[in-house]
Design a protein around this motif. Structure first.
Motif, PDB file in Angstrom:
ATOM      1  N   MET A  80      10.874   3.167   6.113  1.00 60.37           N
ATOM      2  CA  MET A  80       9.780   4.123   5.995  1.00 60.37           C
ATOM      3  C   MET A  80       9.361   4.193   4.540  1.00 60.37           C
ATOM      4  O   MET A  80      10.199   4.331   3.662  1.00 60.37           O
ATOM      5  CB  MET A  80      10.220   5.499   6.499  1.00 60.37           C
TER       6      MET A  80
ATOM      7  N   LYS B 230       6.643   6.194   1.960  1.00 64.13           N
ATOM      8  CA  LYS B 230       5.652   7.263   1.761  1.00 64.13           C
ATOM      9  C   LYS B 230       4.409   6.660   1.107  1.00 64.13           C
ATOM     10  O   LYS B 230       4.486   6.000   0.085  1.00 64.13           O
ATOM     11  CB  LYS B 230       6.236   8.360   0.875  1.00 64.13           C
TER      12      LYS B 230
ATOM     13  N   VAL C  46      12.330  13.236   6.820  1.00 67.19           N
ATOM     14  CA  VAL C  46      12.967  12.582   7.957  1.00 67.19           C
ATOM     15  C   VAL C  46      13.980  13.568   8.519  1.00 67.19           C
ATOM     16  O   VAL C  46      14.861  14.040   7.802  1.00 67.19           O
ATOM     17  CB  VAL C  46      13.673  11.276   7.550  1.00 67.19           C
TER      18      VAL C  46
END
Length: 169
Positions: free
Chosen positions: A30, A32, A40
């Motif tokens: 993941m 940003k 999360v």
């Protein structure tokens, strides 16, 4: 790219999921890309078992086995493998971390002996006063991921059936 912006605030929301992964190791990353925060809360990983019909060529049958098709009683793929001889068995070698044996419980069934790898044998009574199809008569879901062999042997009763096997990867 997933947009997690929402008004009002929404906790425990699933923003991404996939069901198309093959069994094995996977990595999720993941990054940003915008906004003030990236949070999360949790990941959920599920293992959907692979179900094999009793006719699968990787199942080895020893003894006098037959297939009963079109029984119309709720079997997986409408058939079962069966034997009427004590001592007959089926054996299956699989790669995974768990196994479930799916069979039937009924008045003409009896005891079966189940051995996974070199673990102690387990005796399962498959009798029942009414017919119950697609029953998990045995499950071992805490195996170390790898290669395993299960052997199921008829001990008593008129018949022993195999409907399907479910392997957890």
């Amino acid at each position: 790219v997933v947009n997690t912006y929402g008004t009002p605030y929404s906790a425990q929301t699933t923003y991404f999921e996939t069901t198309s992964l093959t069994p094995g190791s996977h990595t999720i990353k993941m990054v940003k890309q915008s906004g003030t925060w990236m949070q999360v809360d949790a990941f959920t990983v599920t293992n959907i078992p692979t179900e094999l019909n009793n006719t699968d060529s990787t199942i080895s049958y020893n003894g006098n086995w037959n297939t009963s098709s079109n029984r119309n009683v709720g079997d997986y793929q409408d058939d079962v493998a069966y034997t009427g001889t004590n001592g007959d068995y089926f054996e299956f070698t699989f790669t995974g971390s768990g196994i479930e044996v799916i069979s039937e419980k009924y008045t003409d069934q009896g005891n079966v002996e189940i051995i996974v790898d070199s673990l102690p044998a387990v005796t399962v009574d498959t009798t029942n006063s009414t017919r119950l199809t697609q029953q998990v008569i045995f499950s071992k879901l805490d195996l170390v991921s790898g290669s395993h062999t299960i052997r199921v042997t008829k001990q008593s009763g008129n018949y022993m059936l195999l409907d399907s096997l479910k392997v957890t990867h």
